[in-house]
Motif scaffolding. Structure first.
Motif, PDB file in Angstrom:
ATOM      1  N   UNK A  10      -0.962   8.843   1.804  1.00 42.38           N
ATOM      2  CA  UNK A  10      -0.890   7.384   1.659  1.00 42.38           C
ATOM      3  C   UNK A  10      -0.547   7.077   0.212  1.00 42.38           C
ATOM      4  N   UNK A  11       0.528   6.360   0.006  1.00 39.72           N
ATOM      5  CA  UNK A  11       0.967   5.988  -1.345  1.00 39.72           C
ATOM      6  C   UNK A  11       0.541   4.552  -1.636  1.00 39.72           C
ATOM      7  N   UNK A  12      -0.271   4.377  -2.662  1.00 33.50           N
ATOM      8  CA  UNK A  12      -0.674   3.014  -3.037  1.00 33.50           C
ATOM      9  C   UNK A  12       0.486   2.279  -3.678  1.00 33.50           C
ATOM     10  N   UNK A  13       0.588   0.980  -3.387  1.00 34.61           N
ATOM     11  CA  UNK A  13       1.573   0.152  -4.081  1.00 34.61           C
ATOM     12  C   UNK A  13       1.076  -0.116  -5.501  1.00 34.61           C
ATOM     13  N   UNK A  14       2.005  -0.600  -6.352  1.00 34.68           N
ATOM     14  CA  UNK A  14       1.706  -0.699  -7.786  1.00 34.68           C
ATOM     15  C   UNK A  14       0.447  -1.513  -8.099  1.00 34.68           C
ATOM     16  N   UNK A  15       0.304  -2.677  -7.472  1.00 30.15           N
ATOM     17  CA  UNK A  15      -0.831  -3.552  -7.812  1.00 30.15           C
ATOM     18  C   UNK A  15      -1.865  -3.616  -6.683  1.00 30.15           C
ATOM     19  N   UNK A  16      -1.926  -2.557  -5.871  1.00 27.21           N
ATOM     20  CA  UNK A  16      -2.787  -2.605  -4.683  1.00 27.21           C
ATOM     21  C   UNK A  16      -4.266  -2.752  -5.028  1.00 27.21           C
TER      22      UNK A  16
END
Length: 390
Positions: A273-279
């Protein structure tokens, strides 16, 4: 230059990780009022159209708003009192009830190391702070991972709010060891030197599956400073010195439940799972603004010195966290929807209104995420009943 730097670091060995002090507040607030990234984030959030068409004007307005908001703030206490008014509004508008248990059994003049289960990035310690504030006690210093501090303005805001930095990005075994030694000595100094309480999560990261478990590595880190000073001291004695108190927080509804289910689903289906930049920032905002239903915070009792290993300490923290964890109708209804362990469901605690509210919320969850969404709420029931393998 090197001598001056070493003198400064020996006079203030925790300068890079500790919360800001009163004499630093004015400079930090002045810096925040001019921080382009903070101003941009505020204007995108509060003035989306103006920030698009007139970015310089919107940034100027945001800067003026910050200056107006912090006028008269000259200490950390002043800053936290501004936050307290927002906290009161948040509790009034996003929770149906907030109950605190066990705090009155703890001495008001003693500093404690509160170790809590971790469901929400900012709200778990915020509710601890609010309960202390209502009881007329001093607020805690909060441990926060440096993975959340990607932006300088976020670091400034957190350290103004009495956060200290937990190193998670140090590279190499030696660097990590040195960083944890410094962290351990700071925690010990805060409790026994400053008589100032601390809040830490029982493990790194939120319990996205609803299963609360203490990581023994955190216990090892906490005792490093004492054991470096006194070789051969037992874990139990080193822990008792820190006056460790387990804390349980239970939310009837988690504003980040769908996001957590999405992450668990992605890990299950694709293995990553890749977190988005401002998650993480979005999770903080969602946690603060989202509806939580009822919330209960339970303080346990200080751990005794008779625990002889980090694992034994972790087991006792888990026992107290689970004992103090309050099960709401949402937890039982999720277990019912999954169709297993019906004997664990307390039907008497579930009203028709509870059932209708739960169903309305479940209907908004995408079908493929529902098993993970339901498990978050059902797992505390199973865990409390000893049905989850450790």
């Amino acid at each position: 230059m090197t001598d001056q730097h070493s003198d400064a670091s020996s006079a203030d060995p925790w300068a890079e990780i500790r919360p800001y002090r009163d004499e630093e507040v004015a400079d930090v607030l002045a810096r925040l009022a001019q921080d382009p990234e903070l101003l941009s984030a505020l204007t995108r959030f509060r003035l989306p159209r103006l920030s698009r068409f007139m970015p310089r004007l919107s940034s100027t307005l945001a800067s003026l708003a910050i200056r107006r908001e912090v006028r008269g703030v000259t200490s950390v206490y002043d800053f936290q009192m501004r936050i307290a008014s927002y906290m009161e509004r948040m509790i009034r508008t996003t929770t149906d009830d907030f109950q605190v248990k066990g705090l009155d059994a703890l001495d008001a003049e003693t500093a404690y190391l509160f170790i809590g289960n971790h469901r929400d990035i900012s709200l778990d310690p915020a509710f601890v702070n609010y309960s202390l504030y209502l009881a007329g006690r001093d607020t805690v210093r909060i441990a926060i991972g440096d993975n959340l501090l990607k932006k300088p303005y976020v670091t400034d805001l957190m350290r103004l709010n009495k956060s200290f930095i937990v190193p998670r990005s140090a590279r190499g075994k030696r660097a990590m060891l040195a960083a944890y030694q410094k962290l351990s000595s700071y925690i010990r100094h805060s409790l026994n030197g400053d008589n100032h309480s601390i809040w830490m999560a029982q493990r790194e990261g939120r319990a996205k599956d609803g299963i609360d478990r203490t990581d023994p590595a955190i216990i090892k880190m906490m005792t490093m400073a004492r054991r470096a000073e006194q070789r051969g001291v037992g874990i139990g004695e080193a822990i008792a010195e820190l006056r460790l108190v387990p804390v349980s927080i239970s939310y009837e509804y988690d504003p980040c439940d769908v996001q957590k289910a999405r992450e668990l689903h992605a890990l299950h289906t694709s293995g990553n799972y890749e977190k988005e930049q401002f998650e993480d920032i979005q999770s903080i905002v969602a946690g603060i603004t989202g509806h939580k239903g009822r919330v209960q915070l339970t303080f346990g009792t200080p751990l005794a010195a008779d625990l002889d290993s980090p694992e034994a300490v972790a087991v006792e923290i888990d026992r107290q966290v689970l004992a103090g964890y309050h099960l709401f109708p949402s937890h039982y209804l999720a277990l019912e929807a999954l169709g297993d362990a019906p004997e664990l469901i307390d039907h008497a605690s579930i009203s028709d209104a509870d059932r209708a509210r739960f169903q309305a919320r479940l209907q908004q969850v995408p079908a493929e995420l529902r098993p993970w969404w339901l498990a978050q709420y059902a797992n505390p029931v199973r865990n409390k009943a000893g049905r989850i393998e450790s």
